[in-house]
Scaffold this motif. Structure first.
Motif, PDB file in Angstrom:
ATOM      1  N   PRO A  53       0.807  -1.237   0.000  1.00  0.00           N
ATOM      2  CA  PRO A  53       0.000   0.000   0.000  1.00  0.00           C
ATOM      3  C   PRO A  53       0.830   1.272   0.000  1.00  0.00           C
ATOM      4  CG  PRO A  53      -0.897  -1.593   1.545  1.00  0.00           C
ATOM      5  CD  PRO A  53       0.432  -2.135   1.101  1.00  0.00           C
ATOM      6  N   PRO A  58      -3.354   5.305  -4.304  1.00  0.00           N
ATOM      7  CA  PRO A  58      -4.464   5.182  -3.356  1.00  0.00           C
ATOM      8  C   PRO A  58      -5.770   4.699  -3.989  1.00  0.00           C
ATOM      9  CG  PRO A  58      -3.259   7.199  -2.943  1.00  0.00           C
ATOM     10  CD  PRO A  58      -2.704   6.627  -4.209  1.00  0.00           C
ATOM     11  N   THR A  59      -6.002   5.057  -5.265  1.00  0.00           N
ATOM     12  CA  THR A  59      -7.229   4.602  -5.923  1.00  0.00           C
ATOM     13  C   THR A  59      -7.211   3.090  -6.146  1.00  0.00           C
ATOM     14  OG1 THR A  59      -6.196   5.233  -8.031  1.00  0.00           O
ATOM     15  CG2 THR A  59      -7.777   6.769  -7.071  1.00  0.00           C
ATOM     16  N   ALA A  97      -9.731   2.581   5.503  1.00  0.00           N
ATOM     17  CA  ALA A  97      -8.859   3.138   4.463  1.00  0.00           C
ATOM     18  C   ALA A  97      -7.619   3.769   5.081  1.00  0.00           C
ATOM     19  CB  ALA A  97      -9.623   4.159   3.631  1.00  0.00           C
ATOM     20  N   VAL A 101      -3.594   2.376   4.477  1.00  0.00           N
ATOM     21  CA  VAL A 101      -2.552   3.201   3.851  1.00  0.00           C
ATOM     22  C   VAL A 101      -1.482   3.637   4.848  1.00  0.00           C
ATOM     23  CG1 VAL A 101      -4.110   4.017   2.047  1.00  0.00           C
ATOM     24  CG2 VAL A 101      -3.851   5.352   4.147  1.00  0.00           C
ATOM     25  N   ARG A 158      -0.551  10.345   8.077  1.00  0.00           N
ATOM     26  CA  ARG A 158      -0.948   9.676   6.827  1.00  0.00           C
ATOM     27  C   ARG A 158      -2.457   9.454   6.801  1.00  0.00           C
ATOM     28  NH1 ARG A 158      -2.343   8.917   2.828  1.00  0.00           N
ATOM     29  NH2 ARG A 158      -1.734   7.506   1.147  1.00  0.00           N
ATOM     30  N   GLU A 162      -5.280  11.073   4.024  1.00  0.00           N
ATOM     31  CA  GLU A 162      -5.739  10.078   3.051  1.00  0.00           C
ATOM     32  C   GLU A 162      -6.929  10.608   2.235  1.00  0.00           C
ATOM     33  OE1 GLU A 162      -6.848   7.263   0.599  1.00  0.00           O
ATOM     34  OE2 GLU A 162      -4.902   7.559   1.529  1.00  0.00           O
ATOM     35  N   ALA A 165      -8.206   6.352  -1.376  1.00  0.00           N
ATOM     36  CA  ALA A 165      -8.865   5.149  -0.869  1.00  0.00           C
ATOM     37  C   ALA A 165     -10.131   5.501  -0.088  1.00  0.00           C
ATOM     38  CB  ALA A 165      -7.900   4.349   0.010  1.00  0.00           C
TER      39      ALA A 165
END
Length: 221
Positions: A53, A58-59, A97, A101, A158, A162, A165
């Motif tokens: 990850p 992220p998508t 999510a 990540v 992080r 985000e 995601a």
């Protein structure tokens, strides 16, 4: 400016980031220590999966989570049967999510800290009667404290930032799943540059304060 509209994404982002960083800290602490102290066939493959990850868009992470947690998956169906509702497009989905990540950053930082510890210190403690938990609690954790602190701060930041995601599996529902990054995107796309700048300023301030705190704590520890 509507202050309720302004503060909702901020408060929601902070809540999600706190919850996610706590989960990430506990999970990465256990996994990083175990990976640092064990050798097994395929370890490099497992580590690569844990760090994926970190390098995936992220998508892509969001799409994978969408498939894994959707109503057609056994995870989504089980969750819906237990809690009488889908997990997607909820506060929990946004937290998931953030956890996914942020985990690689925390894991990598913690593992580096545990790898830097002289194993002889742990072996000496065991030789005088300490069990594995005592070695972990009173030797490994204190010696890796700087890395652990850095890992927590990084995972919080992080999770706070985000976007991809979160948008994929939690959407952008004001008051429910709209975080600061998604609010900035919508505001900028709609031409509300004042709101976009205001939320961006909050993000910059929060990130700056957290990183400054991390630098001070790791420097003084």
């Amino acid at each position: 400016m509507d202050w309720t509209t302004f503060f909702e994404p901020i408060w929601l982002s902070v809540q999600i980031s706190i919850a996610a960083s706590i989960i990430v800290f506990i999970c990465s602490l256990a996994v990083a220590y175990k990976m640092s102290r064990t050798r097994f066939v395929g370890k490099s493959i497992v580590e690569t999966i844990l760090l994926l990850p970190l390098v995936l868009p992220p998508t892509v992470v969001g799409f994978i989570l969408l498939v894994l947690l959707g109503r057609r998956s056994w995870i989504g169906q089980t969750y819906e049967a237990i809690f009488n509702g889908p997990i997607l497009f909820t506060w929990g989905a946004a937290a998931i999510a953030a956890v996914v990540v942020a985990f690689p950053l925390a894991y990598r930082s913690m593992k580096a800290g545990f790898d830097s510890i002289d194993i002889d210190l742990e072996d000496s403690a065991r030789a005088i009667g300490a069990n594995d938990w005592q070695v972990f609690r009173f030797i490994s954790i204190p010696l890796a404290s700087r890395s652990l602190t850095s890992a927590y701060i990084l995972s919080f930041c992080r999770g706070l930032g985000e976007f991809g995601a979160t948008l994929m599996i939690a959407g952008n529902i004001p008051g429910r799943t709209q975080t600061i990054p998604t609010a900035i995107y919508v505001a900028a796309d709609g031409g509300s540059m004042q709101m976009a700048w205001a939320w961006s300023g909050v993000m910059l301030l929060l990130s700056f304060v957290m990183l400054l705190l991390s630098n001070r704590m790791t420097r003084d520890s």
